[in-house]
Structure formats: structure tokens, C-alpha cells
Design a protein around this motif. Structure first.
Motif, PDB file in Angstrom:
ATOM      1  N   ASP A   1      10.945  -7.002 -32.194  1.00 22.29           N
ATOM      2  CA  ASP A   1      12.126  -6.492 -31.502  1.00 22.29           C
ATOM      3  C   ASP A   1      13.249  -6.326 -32.511  1.00 22.29           C
ATOM      4  N   ASN A   2      14.228  -5.519 -32.126  1.00 23.61           N
ATOM      5  CA  ASN A   2      15.272  -5.191 -33.083  1.00 23.61           C
ATOM      6  C   ASN A   2      16.308  -6.296 -33.272  1.00 23.61           C
TER       7      ASN A   2
ATOM      8  N   SER B   1      18.232   0.441 -31.705  1.00 26.58           N
ATOM      9  CA  SER B   1      17.107   0.608 -30.790  1.00 26.58           C
ATOM     10  C   SER B   1      17.311   1.936 -30.081  1.00 26.58           C
ATOM     11  N   GLY B   2      16.420   2.199 -29.140  1.00 26.55           N
ATOM     12  CA  GLY B   2      16.662   3.345 -28.270  1.00 26.55           C
ATOM     13  C   GLY B   2      15.780   4.544 -28.506  1.00 26.55           C
ATOM     14  N   ALA B   3      14.820   4.451 -29.456  1.00 23.45           N
ATOM     15  CA  ALA B   3      13.945   5.610 -29.671  1.00 23.45           C
ATOM     16  C   ALA B   3      13.088   5.838 -28.430  1.00 23.45           C
ATOM     17  N   ILE B   4      12.446   4.771 -27.962  1.00 27.82           N
ATOM     18  CA  ILE B   4      11.558   4.918 -26.800  1.00 27.82           C
ATOM     19  C   ILE B   4      12.384   5.349 -25.581  1.00 27.82           C
ATOM     20  N   ALA B   5      13.517   4.660 -25.370  1.00 25.31           N
ATOM     21  CA  ALA B   5      14.354   4.965 -24.199  1.00 25.31           C
ATOM     22  C   ALA B   5      14.842   6.411 -24.230  1.00 25.31           C
TER      23      ALA B   5
ATOM     24  N   SER C   1      19.032  -0.799 -26.692  1.00 28.51           N
ATOM     25  CA  SER C   1      18.596   0.428 -25.988  1.00 28.51           C
ATOM     26  C   SER C   1      19.467   0.754 -24.776  1.00 28.51           C
TER      27      SER C   1
ATOM     28  N   ASN D   1      15.533   1.421 -37.745  1.00 29.35           N
ATOM     29  CA  ASN D   1      14.794   1.092 -36.519  1.00 29.35           C
ATOM     30  C   ASN D   1      13.404   0.649 -36.950  1.00 29.35           C
ATOM     31  N   GLU D   2      12.691  -0.011 -36.062  1.00 28.47           N
ATOM     32  CA  GLU D   2      11.303  -0.327 -36.378  1.00 28.47           C
ATOM     33  C   GLU D   2      10.497   0.968 -36.302  1.00 28.47           C
TER      34      GLU D   2
ATOM     35  N   ASP E   1       8.106   2.331 -34.790  1.00 29.73           N
ATOM     36  CA  ASP E   1       7.289   2.067 -33.599  1.00 29.73           C
ATOM     37  C   ASP E   1       6.000   2.879 -33.553  1.00 29.73           C
TER      38      ASP E   1
HETATM   39  N1  GLU Z   1      12.291  -0.022 -31.598  1.00 33.39           N
HETATM   40  C1  GLU Z   1      12.446   0.126 -30.177  1.00 33.39           C
HETATM   41  C2  GLU Z   1      13.049   1.490 -29.861  1.00 33.39           C
HETATM   42  O1  GLU Z   1      13.673   2.086 -30.681  1.00 33.39           O
HETATM   43  C3  GLU Z   1      13.353  -0.927 -29.579  1.00 33.39           C
HETATM   44  C4  GLU Z   1      12.949  -2.344 -29.801  1.00 33.39           C
HETATM   45  C5  GLU Z   1      14.048  -3.326 -29.343  1.00 33.39           C
HETATM   46  O2  GLU Z   1      15.016  -2.903 -28.754  1.00 33.39           O
HETATM   47  O3  GLU Z   1      13.933  -4.511 -29.577  1.00 33.39           O
HETATM   48  O4  GLU Z   1      12.892   1.960 -28.753  1.00 33.39           O
END
Ligand code: GLU
Length: 365
Positions: free
Chosen positions: A144-145, A46-50, A13, A130-131, A133
Motif C-alpha cells: 500500500d502507498n 495513489s489513485g491509479a486504479i480508482a 485514492s 506510485n507503486e 501496480d
Molecule cells: N497503487 C494504488 C493505486 O494507485 C493505490 C494503493 C494504495 O492506495 O495504498 O491505485
């Protein structure tokens, strides 16, 4: 010439939201070169939430699950938009796959996933995983990713997993506290890396910054599955290409095992339904002599499981040493544990399966 044929790259992220560092275009140009050499690339991002949070200029990170899930839903399409436009410049198409633990554990779902992934690779598309979420609750979360990317890498038989973060690699000691701390560039396996790094008792691995604990876990999974891992700084120019050429960048961890079979992977990554604690003799038989687990070596069990479930085998010291598909329900194991086959036959005349876990259904971790 790139010797790695299937390459998984995980992007953290911090890299996604790093200002002015052009991570997307840098990645796209490197992936283009890798594909031109005939290798396949799968990205775990990662980075969807961010990204969702960045869009709303929030003063602090969201804490509650519902907020995180909502910002993931907001951020995921924006994140994909950045990948799509960066890769379009090189005429590369990308695809989005949002996964949960169940997608690897429920056989039908896993087979669908594998077929789709393979087909995407066949038609020259770069899958971006990505997970999921937004729907992932604790029970179905991979967490976690770093772990997600290691499971993806092992399931698809990747040759290397590159974990890109915003630090240069794994340091011997925390560089924030010890600025002269050195990076460990190459280790023969994950155990050597653990032995070279200062480990804090409270928070696990202390070396480096930024989620090293989960990176070590990912390296353990890959080590078991026979996959090389490199932890490196994604902000360095051409870092992925340099890693693939074998240059001294980041921390390179070679695997302990050779590649393992799909059945072994299936057992190793399936969530355990219970624990079986065994004595020293059984530990030796299972881990060193390649033998089945018999009732006589079992000291105690924990959890309720059914015949056919995957359970974890623990040593007397409480270390998880193996996993396997169990031949009895937990109630039956309670009755037969610690007993020799002849004794059990007196109790249960139709006692057929001598092994609690047959060697063919057992994986030493
Ligand atoms: N899946 C989360 C996202 O995209 C990140 C999880 C991780 O970085 O471990 O924000």
C-alpha cells in the motif's frame, strides 16, 4: 519560514476521486509556496486504479488482480495528466516514478532510483511516485502507498511525511460509531498514539476511518527512521502549509529515534529471509547492551537462509525485536544454536565467526 527541507506528501485514492474538491490545484498552489521557500517536495500518489475505474463508470470496485492491474494501467496516465496540468499553472514540472519492492531491495536498482530522484530534485522537478501496480505481484509488492511513502521518506532522509486522507486525523474511537470521539492532535511518539486509541482485536486499529492501520505502520517506519508524520485531511484549504507552519491540524506524531544510517535503513527495510528466536539473556544483550547475537542465546530458527541474508530476531514472546545480517547459513545455525563458543569449537574446529549476527550488522526495531 518552513523548517522542513525535504517533504514527502502522500495522497490517498479517496482524495483523487473526490468530486469538486480541486485536490490537484490546491496541492499545486501549496507546493509552489513550499518550493519558493527553498524546500523540496516528493509526492506519493495513489489513485491509479480508482481513476481507471472512474473512467469506465464501473458499478463496483474491481476485485481480481488482473482487473486491478488493468485499471491501474488505464488510470495512471490519466492521473499524471491531472498532476501535469495542475502544476503547469505554477510552472512546475513533474515526473513519474512507478516502483516495486525490488527497486528498494536490489542494490543496483536502488542506487539508480536514488540517483534519479536526487537529480530530479536538483533540477527542480516534483517526483510523483506510485507503486507499479500493473506488474507488482505479491512477492514484489510493497502493498500500500502508506508503507511506500514511509519507505521513500526514510530512504531519502525526508524531514516530514504528510499522509493526506479524507478524515481530519486519528480519532480516539471510531467516529462512525462514536460521533463525539475526539481527534488526537499531537503525540510524543507512535506508542502514545497506539495507547490513546481504541484498538479492535479483529481488524487492528479501530480509530478513525479509511486505512488507519497502514497509516500506523507508516508512522512506525518513520518513527524508527527519525521522521515526523502528520495524518490530515487533504480536502482542507492550505492543510499542507498549515502543517509545515506547525499549526494544530491533523494528528502529528514525533519520531522516537534520531535519523538512522543508510546501513541501518538497508537492514531494517530489507525483506527477512528467516526468523531467529532468542532467549531473555540474548534479548537483553541485543536490545539494551548493544551486543552481538551469539549462538548460545538462540532457541530456535525458522526458514532457510544463507550467510549474508537479512533475518529477523524474535523474542521468546514472539515479538520481532531486531533485524540483522547473518554470518551463517540456517543449517549451520541449527548446529551451533544454544551452544557456547568452546563447545562449538570442539564440533567445528575452524569456527571463525563467534557471532551469529555482529552488532555492527544489527538493527534494534
Ligand atoms: N497503487 C494504488 C493505486 O494507485 C493505490 C494503493 C494504495 O492506495 O495504498 O491505485
Amino acid at each position: 519560514m518552513i523548517k522542513y527541507k525535504k517533504i514527502v506528501i502522500k495522497i490517498g485514492s479517496h482524495l483523487i476521486i473526490a468530486k469538486g474538491k480541486k485536490i490537484f490545484s490546491s496541492l499545486a498552489s501549496q507546493v509552489k509556496k513550499i518550493k519558493d521557500e527553498g524546500s523540496q517536495v516528493i509526492i506519493v500518489s495513489s489513485g491509479a486504479i480508482a481513476t481507471g475505474v472512474q473512467q469506465y463508470n464501473l458499478p463496483s470496485k474491481p476485485k481480481s488482480i488482473i482487473e486491478k492491474q488493468a485499471y491501474a494501467a488505464i488510470g495512471q496516465p490519466l492521473l499524471m495528466d491531472r498532476y501535469i496540468s495542475a502544476f503547469r499553472k505554477y510552472n512546475i514540472k513533474v515526473a513519474q516514478l512507478l516502483l516495486t519492492r525490488e527497486d528498494f531491495e536490489v542494490r543496483e536498482r536502488y542506487l539508480n532510483l536514488r540517483n534519479t530522484l536526487n537529480y530530479l530534485l536538483k533540477i527542480n522537478v516534483v517526483p510523483i511516485i506510485n507503486e507499479n501496480d500493473t506488474i507488482a505481484t505479491d512477492e514484489i509488492k510493497l502493498g500500500d502507498n502508506d508503507n511506500l511513502s514511509a519507505i521513500v521518506a526514510s530512504k531519502i532522509d525526508a524531514d516530514i511525511l504528510i499522509l493526506l486522507t479524507d478524515v481530519d486525523g486519528v480519532y480516539e474511537r471510531n467516529p462512525k460509531v462514536y460521533p463525539d470521539s475526539k481527534i488526537v492532535y499531537e503525540v510524543k511518539d507512535i506508542d502514545e498514539l497506539v495507547s490513546k486509541c481504541e484498538i479492535s482485536s479483529s481488524s487492528g486499529f479501530f480509530c478513525g476511518t479509511g486505512g488507519m492501520k497502514t497509516k500506523f505502520e507508516a508512522a512506525k517506519i518513520c518513527s524508527f527512521a527519525g521522521i515526523e508524520v502528520v495524518i490530515a485531511n487533504g480536502l482542507k484549504e492550505n492543510v499542507v502549509l498549515d502543517i509545515l507552519k506547525g499549526k494544530k491540524v491533523g494528528t502529528r506524531i514525533y519520531p522516537k529515534n534520531k535519523k538512522i544510517t543508510s546501513k541501518e535503513k538497508w537492514i531494517a527495510f530489507k525483506k527477512s529471509q528467516g526468523k531467529i528466536f532468542i532467549d531473555k539473556g540474548a534479548e537483553l544483550a541485543v536490545t539494551k547492551e548493544n551486543k552481538s547475537l551469539l549462538p548460545v542465546g538462540i532457541k530456535k530458527i525458522e526458514g532457510v537462509f544463507k550467510k549474508g541474508d537479512v533475518v529477523s530476531i524474535f523474542s521468546e514472546e514472539g515479538k520481532e525485536i531486531a533485524k540483522g545480517i547473518v554470518n551463517f547459513d540456517s543449517e549451520e545455525v541449527e548446529k551451533i544454536m544454544g551452544k557456547k563458543t568452546e563447545e562449538i569449537k570442539k564440533l567445528i574446529s575452524e569456527f571463525g565467526n563467534k557471532e551469529v549476527i555482529h552488532v555492527d550488522n544489527l538493527v534494534v526495531l
